[in-house]
Write an enzyme that holds these catalytic residues in place. Structure first.
Site, PDB file in Angstrom:
ATOM      1  N   GLU A 142       6.131  -2.418  -0.290  1.00 33.22           N
ATOM      2  CA  GLU A 142       5.436  -1.191   0.084  1.00 33.22           C
ATOM      3  C   GLU A 142       6.332  -0.303   0.946  1.00 33.22           C
ATOM      4  O   GLU A 142       6.969  -0.769   1.884  1.00 33.22           O
ATOM      5  CB  GLU A 142       4.152  -1.550   0.856  1.00 33.22           C
ATOM      6  CG  GLU A 142       3.319  -0.343   1.253  1.00 33.22           C
ATOM      7  CD  GLU A 142       2.102  -0.708   2.081  1.00 33.22           C
ATOM      8  OE1 GLU A 142       1.153   0.100   2.121  1.00 33.22           O
ATOM      9  OE2 GLU A 142       2.083  -1.796   2.679  1.00 33.22           O
TER      10      GLU A 142
ATOM     11  N   LYS B 171      -2.771   3.969  -3.345  1.00 32.15           N
ATOM     12  CA  LYS B 171      -3.402   2.867  -2.614  1.00 32.15           C
ATOM     13  C   LYS B 171      -4.898   3.096  -2.428  1.00 32.15           C
ATOM     14  O   LYS B 171      -5.319   4.116  -1.882  1.00 32.15           O
ATOM     15  CB  LYS B 171      -2.700   2.716  -1.263  1.00 32.15           C
ATOM     16  CG  LYS B 171      -3.116   1.528  -0.417  1.00 32.15           C
ATOM     17  CD  LYS B 171      -2.195   1.443   0.793  1.00 32.15           C
ATOM     18  CE  LYS B 171      -2.506   0.245   1.682  1.00 32.15           C
ATOM     19  NZ  LYS B 171      -1.532   0.150   2.798  1.00 32.15           N
TER      20      LYS B 171
ATOM     21  N   CYS C  27      -0.875  -3.572  -0.942  1.00 34.39           N
ATOM     22  CA  CYS C  27      -1.067  -4.157   0.398  1.00 34.39           C
ATOM     23  C   CYS C  27      -2.515  -4.539   0.715  1.00 34.39           C
ATOM     24  O   CYS C  27      -3.017  -5.541   0.247  1.00 34.39           O
ATOM     25  CB  CYS C  27      -0.503  -3.211   1.452  1.00 34.39           C
ATOM     26  SG  CYS C  27      -0.207  -4.028   3.047  1.00 34.39           S
TER      27      CYS C  27
END
Length: 404
Positions: free
Chosen positions: A137, A213, A250
Site C-alpha cells: 500500500e 480503498k 489494507c
C-alpha cells in the site's frame, strides 16, 4: 519491555518469524505437527519450496553486493491432476519494502529513491518468472497519514502520467508482467481529489483498471480520512492475461463482506496490500488472509510494508499516550494463502523482501467442489438481513426469554 521488542523489528530472541522460533526449539516430529496446524497442507503435504531460477539467484546476489539484502522465498501450491482440464499455473509475487531516505529529505528525493528500489525488486521478480506482482500500500511514499499534515498529499499522482506509474508501466512491458501498483491517486478529472488507489497494469503496460480503498481506518495513528475518504469503485475483478484478480486494500481485510465481494465477482487471486504495525494488528495478520482464502475459495497474497518510519514533527494518537514521531514497526511478514487452508511461511519482519508462489488455479474449483462453501451459502438470506439492517427503522431479531 515488550513494546521495544516489537519496535526493533525482531521477535524476542532475535527471530524474524514465529516459524523460525519453532524451527529452533521444536523436535522434528513436533515441528511437523505445528506446521500442519499453522500452515495447513496442500495435496497432503506442506506448501513446497520452489528453487529460484539461475538468473534470479545471480540478480539477488548482485543486489546484495549493492547493499540491498533481500529476503527472497519461493513456493509452489499444487492441485490434483484432472482428466478434462489442463493445469492453469500462474507465478505470483508480492514485494515488501522499507523507506531508506529520511522523511526530512525533499519529497522528490524520497519518492525517487523508492522508485529506484522498487525497479530493482521488480526486475528480480521478472528474473524469477513472476507473472502477476503486487506492491504494498502507498509503496512510493512514507506512510505519513499518522501526521495529519496535508503536505504529504503532494505524493499523490495521476494514474496515467504520474512518474511512479510511468515506471511501473515500463516494467510491466519489459517483463510481460501484470503489476498491481497501490498509490495515492490524484483524480485530475474531479477537482484533484485524492484517493487511496490500487492501479492494475496489464502485461503490455496498459492500465486495465483501478480500485479505490473501500474501508478507511480511524484507529490510533491511522488518521487516513484526513487525506481521502471511502472509495467508489465497488469490488472490481480484473480479468488479466494470467488470472482474474481483485485488490482488497489494507483495512478492508477486517471486513468479511469486502473479501466476499471480490469472490462473488469471480476473483481467483485477491491481493491485500497493507501498512500495519506490530503493536496493533500482528495477532490478526496470519489469520485474516488465510481465512479469506478459505471462506471464498481463492488465493490470497498478503503484503505488509517493513521498517520504522520517523517523521519530523511529533503527533498524538488520541489514546492518552505521549506525542511521538514514529508509527511503530511495520512488521512485513508477507505471505500467500491457498483455498485449501494451506499457506506459505512469511517473509521476514525486518527486511525488504520478495515472496514468490506458483499456483495451479484448478485448485480453486477442486476445493469448491469438495467443500461446497459457495454452493451452501445463503446469499438470499444474508441479502434480506443486510437490506433490513441498512434501514433507519431496523429492529434486531432477538427472541427474549420472558422469564429472564
Amino acid at each position: 519491555g515488550a513494546e521495544e521488542k516489537v519496535d526493533d523489528g525482531l521477535l524476542a530472541g532475535g527471530f524474524e518469524s514465529l516459524e523460525d522460533m519453532l524451527e529452533k526449539y521444536l523436535p522434528e516430529e513436533e515441528l511437523g505437527e505445528a506446521r500442519r496446524l499453522l500452515h495447513g497442507l496442500n495435496q497432503g503435504k506442506p506448501v513446497g519450496a520452489m528453487p529460484l531460477r539461475e538468473g534470479a539467484i545471480e540478480a539477488k546476489e548482485m543486489l546484495r553486493e549493492e547493499g540491498l539484502d533481500l529476503d527472497v522465498k519461493a513456493f509452489q501450491f499444487e492441485a490434483a491432476e484432472e482428466e478434462l482440464r489442463e493445469p492453469r499455473k500462474v507465478i505470483m509475487g508480492v514485494i515488501q519494502n522499507s523507506v531508506d531516505v529520511p522523511t526530512t529529505e525533499p519529497f522528490r528525493v524520497q519518492k525517487q529513491a523508492l522508485i529506484d528500489k522498487i525497479e530493482k525488486m521488480i526486475n528480480l521478480a521478472g528474473e524469477s518468472g513472476v507473472q502477476v506482482c503486487c506492491l504494498q500500500e502507498a509503496w512510493n511514499m512514507p506512510f505519513a497519514f499518522c501526521t495529519r499534515e496535508k503536505k504529504w498529499s503532494q505524493f499523490a499522482e495521476d494514474v496515467e502520467t504520474g512518474e511512479s506509474m510511468v515506471k511501473i508501466k515500463e516494467l510491466a512491458r519489459k517483463w510481460n508482467m501484470v503489476i498491481v501498483s497501490p498509490i495515492l491517486e490524484r483524480d485530475t478529472k474531479k477537482c484533484d481529489q485524492v484517493w487511496n488507489t490500487a492501479v492494475v497494469v496489464g502485461h503490455t503496460g496498459n492500465i486495465v483498471g483501478k480500485h479505490r480503498k473501500n474501508h478507511i481506518p480511524r484507529v490510533n495513528d491511522f488518521n487516513e480520512s484526513t487525506y481521502y475518504m471511502e472509495g467508489d469503485t465497488g469490488h472490481p475483478v480484473f480479468d488479466t492475461k494470467y488470472a482474474k484478480i481483485g485488490v482488497n486494500i489494507c483495512y478492508g481485510r477486517h471486513h468479511t463482506l469486502n473479501w466476499m465481494g471480490f469472490g462473488l465477482n469471480g476473483a481467483e487471486i485477491v491481493f491485500n496490500p497493507s501498512a500495519t504495525v506490530g503493536a496493533l494488528s500482528e495477532p490478526m495478520w496470519a489469520i485474516e488472509g488465510r481465512n479469506a482464502a478459505i471462506n471464498n475459495s481463492y488465493f490470497v497474497g498478503a503484503i505488509n510494508r517493513v521498517g520504522t518510519e520517523t517523521f519530523p514533527n511529533e503527533f498524538t494518537s488520541g489514546d492518552s499516550k505521549p506525542a511521538h514521531k514514529d508509527f511503530g514497526h511495520f512488521y512485513g511478514s508477507s505471505y500467500f494463502a491457498g483455498p485449501d487452508a494451506s499457506r506459505t511461511p512469511p517473509l521476514a519482519r525486518s527486511k525488504d523482501g520478495l515472496i514468490i508462489a506458483e499456483c495451479d488455479l484448478n485448485l480453486i474449483q477442486q476445493v469448491r467442489d469438495q467443500w461446497g462453501i459457495q454452493m451452501t451459502g445463503r446469499h438470499d438470506m444474508y441479502a434480506e438481513l443486510l437490506t433490513r439492517y441498512a434501514q433507519n427503522d431496523f429492529e434486531p431479531q432477538i427472541i427474549r426469554d420472558p422469564h429472564s
